[in-house]
Design an enzyme around this catalytic site. Structure first.
Site, mmCIF file in Angstrom:
data_model
loop_
_atom_site.group_PDB
_atom_site.id
_atom_site.type_symbol
_atom_site.label_atom_id
_atom_site.label_comp_id
_atom_site.label_asym_id
_atom_site.label_seq_id
_atom_site.Cartn_x
_atom_site.Cartn_y
_atom_site.Cartn_z
ATOM 1 N N PRO A 1 0.836 -1.214 0.000
ATOM 2 C CA PRO A 1 0.000 0.000 0.000
ATOM 3 C C PRO A 1 0.868 1.259 0.000
ATOM 4 O O PRO A 1 1.873 1.333 0.680
ATOM 5 C CB PRO A 1 -0.783 -0.102 1.312
ATOM 6 N N GLU A 2 0.467 2.246 -0.812
ATOM 7 C CA GLU A 2 1.171 3.523 -0.873
ATOM 8 C C GLU A 2 0.236 4.594 -0.309
ATOM 9 O O GLU A 2 -0.808 4.272 0.249
ATOM 10 C CB GLU A 2 1.596 3.800 -2.323
ATOM 11 N N ARG B 1 20.492 16.786 -6.636
ATOM 12 C CA ARG B 1 20.900 15.399 -6.389
ATOM 13 C C ARG B 1 21.233 14.679 -7.697
ATOM 14 O O ARG B 1 20.498 14.792 -8.678
ATOM 15 C CB ARG B 1 19.768 14.634 -5.673
ATOM 16 N N LYS C 1 3.246 6.514 5.449
ATOM 17 C CA LYS C 1 2.396 5.343 5.252
ATOM 18 C C LYS C 1 1.915 4.773 6.593
ATOM 19 O O LYS C 1 1.471 3.632 6.670
ATOM 20 C CB LYS C 1 3.156 4.263 4.467
ATOM 21 N N ARG D 1 1.611 -12.051 5.402
ATOM 22 C CA ARG D 1 3.071 -12.233 5.470
ATOM 23 C C ARG D 1 3.665 -11.719 6.774
ATOM 24 O O ARG D 1 4.837 -11.952 7.048
ATOM 25 C CB ARG D 1 3.742 -11.559 4.277
ATOM 26 N N ARG E 1 13.737 -2.826 -8.299
ATOM 27 C CA ARG E 1 12.273 -2.748 -8.401
ATOM 28 C C ARG E 1 11.831 -2.853 -9.851
ATOM 29 O O ARG E 1 12.436 -2.254 -10.744
ATOM 30 C CB ARG E 1 11.775 -1.407 -7.833
#
Ligand SMILES: [Zn+2]
Length: 331
Positions: free
Chosen positions: A2-3, A164, A59, A112, A272
């Site tokens: 979930p974001e 950056r 989150k 999990r 990812r």
């Protein structure tokens, strides 16, 4: 995982469902999910407290309890919060439950078991403390800016990232920089802004930074309005989201780009899975070929759930049915 939009949806559902209820008792079924305090102190400390409201930081789901105590929940990979009549049978994945005075239970389910629950004090500055002592240091101090807050302007984004040299996708995923963006919405925002995920942040032009700011705020706001993306295990107390139907690149490998028609491609960036349209999102020099050669597609664990799997939620079974229908079409 979930974001921001998914966590925000859970927070809003919970606010409506449990605000005003009083916790009469608690059960900790798996102590490893409890970050602080220990189980006996937890059950002792929540008993008799009223639920005053809910909010979100990064989150983390924050449930405000009477007496200056905060219940914090991080869903991590597969966590779910369910509000059910206490008479509904518990499945083996319920890690913790709170009994409410109206005959319902607030249950933390986590297949999990990577999720985290913490019970801490609220500090006088409004931040969550690290434990039940309100003078302990703030727990979430190293978290970055909230992308849906008014303070997150295009200038704020520029100040955060323009100096950056890090790849832009890795920066978007860095919770110390901007919170709440994970793999789904990073890929979606970069596609909207026509920026390749491997582009170093300091090579983005001012117009690209403006486009990225609009894309981040736009995709997260739309996803909140759609109750998030119900992919894998995510569901909210009041039901699934529908943003997954509106995603432009995430998990659309091989399907046509909604802008130019080219096939969406998947590669791996920083470990990812990353979805791009290589026509709309030009790779920076020297990065494209290497990224493409490492393209892989392994099954996620939740893809092994079948419509008949015992212990799966309704949404997990629905996802399994959709998957088998898709595979049927492809065959
Ligand atoms: Zn395209």
């Amino acid at each position: 995982m979930p974001e921001l939009p998914e966590v925000e949806t859970v927070v809003r559902d919970l606010a409506r469902l449990v605000t005003g209820a009083t916790i009469t008792s608690a059960n900790v079924f798996r102590e490893r999910n409890l970050a602080t305090p220990d189980a006996p102190s937890f059950t002792d400390a929540v008993r008799g407290r009223r639920i005053l409201g809910t909010r979100r930081r990064a989150k983390w789901i924050i449930v405000e309890l009477s007496g200056g105590i905060l219940l914090l929940v991080h869903l991590r990979m597969t966590g779910q919060l369910l509000v059910l009549p206490a008479t509904v049978e518990r499945d083996p994945y319920i890690r913790l439950s709170l009994t409410l005075d109206d005959g319902r239970e607030l249950r933390f389910r986590d297949v999990r078991a990577f999720g985290r629950v913490a019970l801490v004090a609220q500090r006088s500055d409004g931040e969550a403390a690290s434990n039940l002592d309100p003078h302990s240091p703030p727990l979430l101090a190293d978290h970055g800016v909230e992308p849906l807050a008014a303070a997150f302007t295009a200038d704020a984004l520029r100040a955060l990232i323009a100096h950056r040299g890090t790849r832009i996708k890795s920066l978007l995923l860095d919770q110390r920089c901007i919170v709440g963006i994970g793999n789904i919405y990073a890929d979606e925002a970069l596609w909207r802004a026509k920026i390749h995920p491997l582009t170093p942040a300091n090579r983005l032009r001012p117009a690209q930074l403006d486009a990225l700011h609009l894309a981040i705020v736009g995709v997260l706001s739309e996803a909140v309005a759609a109750r998030g993306s119900s992919i894998n295990d995510y569901t909210a107390p009041d039901g699934d989201g529908e943003m997954q139907e509106r995603l432009d690149v995430y998990q659309r490998t091989g399907e046509p780009c909604h802008r130019c028609g080219a096939a969406i491609q998947r590669s791996v960036v920083g470990g990812r899975g990353t979805h791009v349209c290589r026509t709309c999102q030009r790779a920076p020099r020297g990065a494209g070929r290497a990224a493409a050669s490492r393209a892989v597609r392994g099954p996620r664990w939740s893809e092994r759930v079948t419509p008949e799997t015992v212990g799966a939620t309704r949404s997990e079974r629905a996802a399994a049915r959709r998957r088998s229908a898709r595979q049927g079409e492809a065959a």
